[in-house]
Scaffold this motif. Structure first.
Motif, PDB file in Angstrom:
ATOM      1  N   LYS A  31     -11.113  -8.252   9.115  1.00 54.82           N
ATOM      2  CA  LYS A  31      -9.851  -7.516   8.988  1.00 54.82           C
ATOM      3  C   LYS A  31     -10.022  -6.126   9.572  1.00 54.82           C
ATOM      4  O   LYS A  31     -10.992  -5.426   9.270  1.00 54.82           O
ATOM      5  N   GLN A  38      -0.788  -1.388   9.548  1.00 58.68           N
ATOM      6  CA  GLN A  38      -0.830  -2.836   9.398  1.00 58.68           C
ATOM      7  C   GLN A  38      -2.233  -3.345   9.683  1.00 58.68           C
ATOM      8  O   GLN A  38      -3.035  -2.693  10.339  1.00 58.68           O
ATOM      9  N   GLY A  56       0.281  -8.540  12.544  1.00 56.57           N
ATOM     10  CA  GLY A  56       1.526  -8.114  11.944  1.00 56.57           C
ATOM     11  C   GLY A  56       2.599  -8.020  13.009  1.00 56.57           C
ATOM     12  O   GLY A  56       2.340  -7.545  14.122  1.00 56.57           O
ATOM     13  N   ASN A  62       5.329  -4.234   7.241  1.00 57.87           N
ATOM     14  CA  ASN A  62       4.296  -4.884   6.445  1.00 57.87           C
ATOM     15  C   ASN A  62       4.800  -6.114   5.702  1.00 57.87           C
ATOM     16  O   ASN A  62       4.282  -6.460   4.642  1.00 57.87           O
ATOM     17  N   ARG A  65       3.606 -11.611   8.997  1.00 57.18           N
ATOM     18  CA  ARG A  65       2.348 -11.854   9.712  1.00 57.18           C
ATOM     19  C   ARG A  65       2.492 -13.166  10.477  1.00 57.18           C
ATOM     20  O   ARG A  65       3.084 -14.120   9.971  1.00 57.18           O
ATOM     21  N   LYS A  80       7.013 -11.981   3.632  1.00 60.06           N
ATOM     22  CA  LYS A  80       7.127 -11.544   2.246  1.00 60.06           C
ATOM     23  C   LYS A  80       8.595 -11.456   1.851  1.00 60.06           C
ATOM     24  O   LYS A  80       9.414 -10.892   2.590  1.00 60.06           O
ATOM     25  N   TRP A  89       5.394 -14.715  -1.130  1.00 66.87           N
ATOM     26  CA  TRP A  89       5.328 -14.880   0.321  1.00 66.87           C
ATOM     27  C   TRP A  89       5.712 -16.305   0.670  1.00 66.87           C
ATOM     28  O   TRP A  89       5.400 -17.246  -0.070  1.00 66.87           O
ATOM     29  N   GLU A 195      -3.012  -9.241   1.293  1.00 67.20           N
ATOM     30  CA  GLU A 195      -1.800  -8.426   1.371  1.00 67.20           C
ATOM     31  C   GLU A 195      -1.302  -8.049  -0.025  1.00 67.20           C
ATOM     32  O   GLU A 195      -0.901  -6.918  -0.281  1.00 67.20           O
ATOM     33  N   SER A 198      -3.794  -5.571  -1.636  1.00 67.42           N
ATOM     34  CA  SER A 198      -3.719  -4.278  -0.950  1.00 67.42           C
ATOM     35  C   SER A 198      -2.451  -3.526  -1.346  1.00 67.42           C
ATOM     36  O   SER A 198      -2.474  -2.313  -1.554  1.00 67.42           O
ATOM     37  N   GLN A 199      -1.346  -4.260  -1.470  1.00 67.34           N
ATOM     38  CA  GLN A 199      -0.089  -3.627  -1.885  1.00 67.34           C
ATOM     39  C   GLN A 199      -0.213  -3.084  -3.307  1.00 67.34           C
ATOM     40  O   GLN A 199       0.261  -1.980  -3.601  1.00 67.34           O
TER      41      GLN A 199
END
Length: 210
Positions: A31, A38, A56, A62, A65, A80, A89, A195, A198-199
């Protein structure tokens, strides 16, 4: 999605049967963080061969993907759902976004979680969980299971920290996909898991700054 009996194991072909191998496969998901915030992901086999790339979409804020194969053909699009407390998602075939293109959806199993648990539902099913992702990113690992139990493991993921990841903000995931399991499906789940976590981390950091 098809789930068929195979010798000694269930064949799990969610995105496409061609991504199922009769033996275990070890993958590395790298990653990297773009300057605009992104992430993109590159998936390689143990010999370094690239098999998937996940980018992305431009101006997606965001929320989108796209997974491509090694030659740049779109396989699935991860989108999302907005204004959703469970961080849902949806995964569509190709670059689709209509309901007819929906393959499966992923959401957090509950709003309050000490460890992340995701429930996966195939397109024709919205009531019974078909697959489960259980993760503890603090301990840097996760597993993917068939159904809503831990009886049948489909894949295991270890999140490795490196000097490069600490500098760039990226990560590296070591993935073992079990025999006859759709490796594109597993990769899509890991990207969604990353994702979501991370969010959650960004939201927590924003609250601490207030």
């Amino acid at each position: 999605m098809t789930t068929q009996q195979s010798t000694g194991y269930n064949e799990v072909a969610v995105i496409d049967k061609k991504f199922c191998l009769p033996r275990s496969i070890d993958l590395t998901i790298s990653k990297n963080i773009w300057k605009i915030g992104q992430a993109n992901f590159v998936v390689t086999k143990s010999n370094g061969e690239i098999i998937f790339k996940i980018h992305g979409a431009i101006f997606s804020f965001n929320t989108t993907r796209v997974m491509y194969d090694a030659v740049g053909m779109p396989i699935v699009t991860l989108r999302k759902k907005t204004f959703n407390l469970l961080s849902t998602w949806q995964v569509f075939r190709g670059e689709g976004k209509d309901q007819k293109d929906l393959i499966f959806s992923v959401r957090r199993s509950s709003f309050f979680q000490l460890k992340t648990k995701l429930s996966v539902f195939v397109a024709e099913n919205s009531d019974v969980c078909d697959y489960t992702v259980q993760a503890d990113w603090f301990q840097r690992f996760c597993q993917v299971y068939f159904g809503d139990s831990t009886n049948t493991k489909l894949a295991q993921v270890d999140k490795n920290l490196s000097v490069d990841s600490l500098i760039t903000g990226g990560d590296r995931f070591k993935v073992k996909v079990y025999p006859n399991v759709d490796c594109a499906f597993i990769v899509a789940l890991i990207v969604i898991l990353d994702e979501i976590t991370s969010q959650a981390k960004r939201s927590s950091n924003n609250k601490e700054k207030r």
